[in-house]
Design a protein around this motif. Structure first.
Motif, PDB file in Angstrom:
ATOM      1  N   GLU A  27       0.931  -1.251  -0.054  1.00  0.00           N
ATOM      2  CA  GLU A  27       0.106   0.056  -0.069  1.00  0.00           C
ATOM      3  C   GLU A  27       0.969   1.225  -0.144  1.00  0.00           C
ATOM      4  N   ALA A  28       0.365   2.423  -0.606  1.00  0.00           N
ATOM      5  CA  ALA A  28       1.130   3.480  -0.408  1.00  0.00           C
ATOM      6  C   ALA A  28       1.182   4.001   1.069  1.00  0.00           C
ATOM      7  N   GLY A  29       2.472   4.467   1.262  1.00  0.00           N
ATOM      8  CA  GLY A  29       2.782   5.032   2.671  1.00  0.00           C
ATOM      9  C   GLY A  29       3.344   3.771   3.474  1.00  0.00           C
ATOM     10  N   SER A  30       3.444   2.574   2.968  1.00  0.00           N
ATOM     11  CA  SER A  30       3.864   1.503   3.893  1.00  0.00           C
ATOM     12  C   SER A  30       5.327   0.938   3.552  1.00  0.00           C
ATOM     13  N   VAL A  31       5.959   0.210   4.500  1.00  0.00           N
ATOM     14  CA  VAL A  31       7.213  -0.445   4.039  1.00  0.00           C
ATOM     15  C   VAL A  31       6.757  -1.667   4.424  1.00  0.00           C
ATOM     16  N   HIS A  32       7.373  -2.552   3.220  1.00  0.00           N
ATOM     17  CA  HIS A  32       7.057  -4.100   3.319  1.00  0.00           C
ATOM     18  C   HIS A  32       8.489  -4.469   3.259  1.00  0.00           C
ATOM     19  N   ALA A  33       9.114  -5.628   4.258  1.00  0.00           N
ATOM     20  CA  ALA A  33      10.320  -6.124   3.950  1.00  0.00           C
ATOM     21  C   ALA A  33       9.918  -7.464   3.211  1.00  0.00           C
ATOM     22  N   ILE A  34      11.138  -7.882   2.803  1.00  0.00           N
ATOM     23  CA  ILE A  34      11.192  -9.514   2.169  1.00  0.00           C
ATOM     24  C   ILE A  34      12.439 -10.008   2.607  1.00  0.00           C
ATOM     25  N   MET A  35      12.188 -11.035   3.482  1.00  0.00           N
ATOM     26  CA  MET A  35      13.535 -11.870   4.010  1.00  0.00           C
ATOM     27  C   MET A  35      13.356 -13.184   3.278  1.00  0.00           C
ATOM     28  N   SER A 196       3.340   9.291   2.740  1.00  0.00           N
ATOM     29  CA  SER A 196       2.100   8.827   2.509  1.00  0.00           C
ATOM     30  C   SER A 196       1.612   8.431   0.954  1.00  0.00           C
ATOM     31  N   GLY A 197       2.497   8.899  -0.015  1.00  0.00           N
ATOM     32  CA  GLY A 197       2.190   8.536  -1.215  1.00  0.00           C
ATOM     33  C   GLY A 197       3.250   7.711  -1.782  1.00  0.00           C
ATOM     34  N   ARG A 198       4.212   7.017  -0.964  1.00  0.00           N
ATOM     35  CA  ARG A 198       5.250   6.242  -1.482  1.00  0.00           C
ATOM     36  C   ARG A 198       5.210   4.682  -0.929  1.00  0.00           C
ATOM     37  N   GLY A 199       5.488   3.692  -1.645  1.00  0.00           N
ATOM     38  CA  GLY A 199       5.816   2.457  -0.960  1.00  0.00           C
ATOM     39  C   GLY A 199       7.148   2.147  -1.202  1.00  0.00           C
ATOM     40  N   PHE A 200       7.270   1.267  -0.270  1.00  0.00           N
ATOM     41  CA  PHE A 200       8.838   0.683  -0.053  1.00  0.00           C
ATOM     42  C   PHE A 200       8.730  -0.883  -0.190  1.00  0.00           C
ATOM     43  N   LEU A 201       9.572  -1.717  -0.858  1.00  0.00           N
ATOM     44  CA  LEU A 201       9.909  -3.047  -0.666  1.00  0.00           C
ATOM     45  C   LEU A 201      11.324  -3.337  -0.429  1.00  0.00           C
ATOM     46  N   VAL A 202      11.571  -3.446   0.789  1.00  0.00           N
ATOM     47  CA  VAL A 202      12.986  -3.888   1.223  1.00  0.00           C
ATOM     48  C   VAL A 202      13.285  -5.178   1.418  1.00  0.00           C
ATOM     49  N   ILE A 203      14.524  -5.379   0.695  1.00  0.00           N
ATOM     50  CA  ILE A 203      14.614  -6.877   0.631  1.00  0.00           C
ATOM     51  C   ILE A 203      15.862  -7.112   1.391  1.00  0.00           C
ATOM     52  N   THR A 204      16.056  -7.670   2.660  1.00  0.00           N
ATOM     53  CA  THR A 204      17.252  -7.838   3.397  1.00  0.00           C
ATOM     54  C   THR A 204      17.173  -9.365   3.984  1.00  0.00           C
ATOM     55  N   HIS A 205      18.601  -9.326   4.581  1.00  0.00           N
ATOM     56  CA  HIS A 205      18.786 -10.777   5.148  1.00  0.00           C
ATOM     57  C   HIS A 205      18.886 -10.484   6.607  1.00  0.00           C
ATOM     58  N   LYS A 214      11.661   1.076   9.861  1.00  0.00           N
ATOM     59  CA  LYS A 214      10.936   0.108  10.380  1.00  0.00           C
ATOM     60  C   LYS A 214       9.636  -0.307   9.717  1.00  0.00           C
ATOM     61  N   PRO A 215       9.707  -1.734   9.233  1.00  0.00           N
ATOM     62  CA  PRO A 215       8.670  -2.036   8.260  1.00  0.00           C
ATOM     63  C   PRO A 215       7.512  -2.174   9.050  1.00  0.00           C
ATOM     64  N   ASP A 216       6.302  -2.168   8.213  1.00  0.00           N
ATOM     65  CA  ASP A 216       4.991  -2.360   8.552  1.00  0.00           C
ATOM     66  C   ASP A 216       4.632  -3.816   8.418  1.00  0.00           C
ATOM     67  N   VAL A 217       5.075  -4.425   7.318  1.00  0.00           N
ATOM     68  CA  VAL A 217       4.822  -6.064   7.214  1.00  0.00           C
ATOM     69  C   VAL A 217       6.039  -6.522   6.802  1.00  0.00           C
ATOM     70  N   VAL A 218       6.345  -7.670   7.370  1.00  0.00           N
ATOM     71  CA  VAL A 218       7.438  -8.603   7.061  1.00  0.00           C
ATOM     72  C   VAL A 218       7.086  -9.894   6.311  1.00  0.00           C
ATOM     73  N   HIS A 219       7.768 -10.268   5.104  1.00  0.00           N
ATOM     74  CA  HIS A 219       7.207 -11.283   4.405  1.00  0.00           C
ATOM     75  C   HIS A 219       8.595 -12.210   4.267  1.00  0.00           C
ATOM     76  N   ILE A 220       8.357 -13.741   4.263  1.00  0.00           N
ATOM     77  CA  ILE A 220       9.239 -14.596   4.307  1.00  0.00           C
ATOM     78  C   ILE A 220       9.052 -15.271   2.914  1.00  0.00           C
ATOM     79  N   MET A 221      10.139 -15.067   2.197  1.00  0.00           N
ATOM     80  CA  MET A 221      10.233 -15.714   0.687  1.00  0.00           C
ATOM     81  C   MET A 221      10.962 -17.146   0.697  1.00  0.00           C
ATOM     82  N   ILE A 226       5.904 -16.491  -1.329  1.00  0.00           N
ATOM     83  CA  ILE A 226       5.795 -15.818  -0.062  1.00  0.00           C
ATOM     84  C   ILE A 226       5.182 -16.764   0.840  1.00  0.00           C
ATOM     85  N   VAL A 227       5.752 -17.353   1.753  1.00  0.00           N
ATOM     86  CA  VAL A 227       5.544 -18.279   2.730  1.00  0.00           C
ATOM     87  C   VAL A 227       4.766 -18.034   4.003  1.00  0.00           C
TER      88      VAL A 227
END
Ligand code: ADP
Ligand code: MG
Ligand code: MG
Length: 251
Positions: A27-35, A196-205, A214-221, A226-227
């Motif tokens: 979503e706009a305004g949010s930071v999602h992380a993928i680990m 609020s108008g920008r989204g981030f997808l932060v891939i990190t180990h 600080k992410p709003d949501v964390v995903h595990i791939m 995405i599991v």
């Protein structure tokens, strides 16, 4: 902002399926992380979104603000507001960093039907952003990334991002190879762009980047999917226990 549905991707050259049904909505305004473990397809996802050659989408979709990204050329995706900070930034001998930035900024403006940025405004903006990232004037004059240290290359990616002011920012392991001070500079650079108008997808180990961004949501791939998704506590669980527990749990 970014809507990925059931994305399946294989290599063009080989019969190898890499992404096996990725669903992700930022979503706009949010930071999602993928680990996720090495080889799970995180970089492939970022490449496919930005339009790198060599991959074939066999199923699914990816849209930025409702616009089908997969139909666009890489530069059209950038003009639409997508940005990727590379895991391994490329050196471009013979192209000055400043020239590169200015050309990129103006190409985007042109694609959007906007006027070019004046030389004065550009210089002012680039100097201010570079100062925040502790990138000195000499680095702006050198060819793009040539002879830059690992940390300097990553900071230069953030400088590009700040200058282009994208709507959707993807950062692929921007923290790898950074010392603590550089990590702080990069994180501050990212946090300054949170909007609020920008989204981030932060891939990190590493969880430590997520202490700063600080992410709003964390995903595990894992293995092209995405599991598991959760809050910031999921990153802490990974840091403490590794991926094995989570992978066993979802298996
Ligand atoms: P991650 O970024 O999560 O570590 P990648 O997306 O880089 O994973 O890679 C996912 C898998 O796809 C790996 O097994 C990798 O070796 C393979 N892969 C990706 N691109 C290519 C390619 N161009 N040729 C061969 N294998 C590839
Ligand atoms: Mg990777
Ligand atoms: Mg192409």
């Amino acid at each position: 902002m970014l809507e990925i549905k059931n994305l399946h991707v294989k290599l063009e050259e080989e019969d190898k399926q890499i992404l096996k049904g990725v669903d992700l909505s930022v979503e706009a305004g949010s930071v999602h992380a993928i680990m996720g473990p090495n080889g799970s397809g995180k970089s492939t996802l970022s490449y496919v979104l930005s339009g790198r050659d060599g991959y074939e989408v066999t199923e699914g979709s990816a849209a930025l603000e409702g616009v089908d990204l997969l139909e666009l050329e890489p530069e059209e995706r950038a003009a639409a507001g997508l940005f990727l900070a590379f895991q391994y930034p490329v050196e471009i001998p013979g192209v000055g960093n400043m020239t590169f930035l200015r050309t990129a900024v103006n190409a985007q403006r042109k694609a959007r039907g906007e006027e070019e940025m004046s030389a004065t405004d550009f210089l002012k903006a680039v100097r201010a952003r570079a100062k925040d990232l502790k990138i000195d004037a000499e680095m702006l004059k050198r060819p793009v990334n040539v002879g830059f240290s690992g940390g300097e290359k990553k900071r230069n990616e953030i400088l590009q991002m700040a200058m282009l002011a994208p709507k959707m920012c993807i950062l692929d392991e921007t923290d790898s190879g950074l010392d603590v001070d550089a990590m702080k500079l990069v994180s501050d650079g990212v946090n300054a762009l949170r909007d609020s108008g920008r989204g981030f997808l932060v891939i990190t180990h590493y969880q430590r980047l997520l202490d700063h961004i600080k992410p709003d949501v964390v995903h595990i791939m894992a293995d092209g999917r995405i599991v598991k998704s959760g809050g910031p506590e999921l990153a802490i669980e990974v840091e403490t226990n590794g991926y094995a527990d989570i992978l066993n749990e979802v298996a």
